[in-house]
Write an enzyme that holds these catalytic residues in place. Structure first.
Site, PDB file in Angstrom:
ATOM      1  N   SER A  95      52.991  20.672  34.574  1.00 62.25           N
ATOM      2  CA  SER A  95      52.446  22.001  34.297  1.00 62.25           C
ATOM      3  C   SER A  95      52.850  22.961  35.424  1.00 62.25           C
ATOM      4  O   SER A  95      54.031  23.200  35.646  1.00 62.25           O
ATOM      5  CB  SER A  95      50.931  21.918  34.132  1.00 62.25           C
ATOM      6  OG  SER A  95      50.422  23.100  33.567  1.00 62.25           O
ATOM      7  N   LYS A 132      38.539  43.565  26.145  1.00 56.27           N
ATOM      8  CA  LYS A 132      38.040  43.252  27.480  1.00 56.27           C
ATOM      9  C   LYS A 132      37.451  41.851  27.517  1.00 56.27           C
ATOM     10  O   LYS A 132      37.569  41.128  28.500  1.00 56.27           O
ATOM     11  CB  LYS A 132      36.982  44.280  27.907  1.00 56.27           C
ATOM     12  CG  LYS A 132      36.395  44.038  29.282  1.00 56.27           C
ATOM     13  CD  LYS A 132      37.465  44.111  30.356  1.00 56.27           C
ATOM     14  CE  LYS A 132      36.893  43.888  31.739  1.00 56.27           C
ATOM     15  NZ  LYS A 132      37.946  43.886  32.767  1.00 56.27           N
TER      16      LYS A 132
END
Length: 346
Positions: free
Chosen positions: A172, A224
């Protein structure tokens, strides 16, 4: 009378011990306070050529017959003189291999230290030098490992040869860093890959609703907040969250493809991991081998210098570290004993 004198003696001994303990505590606090404003990091440099040569000579002496040891010592001194003379007559100094280490956690918390170590190397390195980064990380936060990968790219921008060696794992975010190297080497069973993005969070909305608890979430901006822990999640929020994950994945794939253009990125960017030998076949690494073996191969051609910034612990810190190490070692011994017990005959 004798009992009274014994009581007085015990009291005096206890008072003396208490005074000594208080004195040590006060000294530790005073030392810590005096060192609080000083530089807490020091640069440690070790020439690996000397380390390995010293070990080789010790082993050679230990294996030799006692009657031959004086002859060996004379040979060592003669070799040192010849080496010193050759270094003075060399028209061009040998290249330097700078060795750095990065052990990554989920937050890539060592990235600031790595950045400072790279800055120090860049200030001293010359053309033809190489930087070997011994990397170990299972990955973590995207922005943290993005910054770590950018530090590796600084070395390439300075036209230094960058070799990353992976002995255990570069997955990763760890692979995000590793693939930026000019040469990527891994041990045969090192874990490589995991080119993917994952995110998860619990949602307690139904639990709160059953107990008549409302959570008001107010935002300005359409996205948001997409998914929340306490509020009621919507399909629109889930779709946006998934879209953000896909976008991050595309950025990850683009980064890998830019540094390893011959790689079939769609075939390997599935979030899977591979062991070193399989990763070599897929083109995710350039060679098999351990970092120790690679550094040993570079010793005859270059000066190999290990560079590390270390914390300058004060007395209190050293005492705390000693206690912590002791507890950790004790727990490890208990766990090892329990694990070994599974194989013992009852």
């Amino acid at each position: 009378m004798n009992e009274w004198l014994m009581d007085i003696g015990r009291f005096a001994a206890q008072l003396t011990i208490l005074t000594l303990v208080l004195g040590i505590v006060i000294a530790v606090l005073a030392r810590a306070r005096s060192e609080a404003g000083s530089d807490r990091l020091r640069l440690r440099i070790e020439e690996l050529n000397q380390r390995y040569e010293h070990r080789r000579r010790r082993l050679a002496l230990a294996a030799a017959e006692p009657s031959l040891r004086k002859r060996l010592l004379k040979g060592f001194r003669r070799d040192d003189k010849q080496r010193f003379k050759a270094s003075k007559e060399q028209a061009k100094p040998r290249a330097t291999v700078w060795v750095l280490d990065f052990r990554g956690d989920i937050k890539a918390s060592g990235v600031q230290r790595l950045a400072e170590e790279i800055s120090a190397v860049l200030a001293a390195a010359s053309d033809g030098d190489e930087v070997v980064l011994r990397l170990e990380s299972p990955g973590g936060l995207v922005h943290a490992y993005g910054l770590a990968a950018a530090q590796v790219e600084r070395l390439k921008e300075a036209r230094l040869t960058v070799t990353v060696c992976v002995d255990k794992v570069a997955a990763s975010g760890g692979y995000l860093m590793a693939c930026a190297a000019d040469q990527l080497r891994a041990a045969p069973f090192a874990v490589i890959g995991s080119i993917g993005v994952v995110a998860q969070l619990p949602n307690l909305h139904r639990l709160l609703k059953r107990h008549d608890i409302d959570v008001e979430l107010l935002t300005a901006g359409e996205y948001k907040r997409t998914l929340t822990v306490f509020g009621e999640n919507t399909d629109e929020g889930r779709d946006k969250f998934q879209s953000d994950l896909e976008h991050t994945h595309q950025l990850f794939k683009a980064h890998v493809a830019r540094h390893r253009p011959g790689l079939d990125i769609e075939a390997v960017a599935t979030g899977e991991i591979w062991y070193g030998r399989d990763a070599l076949e897929k083109g995710m690494i350039d060679a098999l081998g351990t970092s120790e073996a690679y550094l040993m191969s570079r010793l005859p051609q270059a000066r190999v210098l290990s560079v590390r910034l270390e914390a300058r612990n004060n007395l209190g810190g050293r005492l705390g570290m000693a206690v912590s190490n002791g507890i950790e070692a004790g727990l490890e011994r208990i766990l090892e004993r329990l694990d070994a017990g599974r194989w013992e005959k009852k």
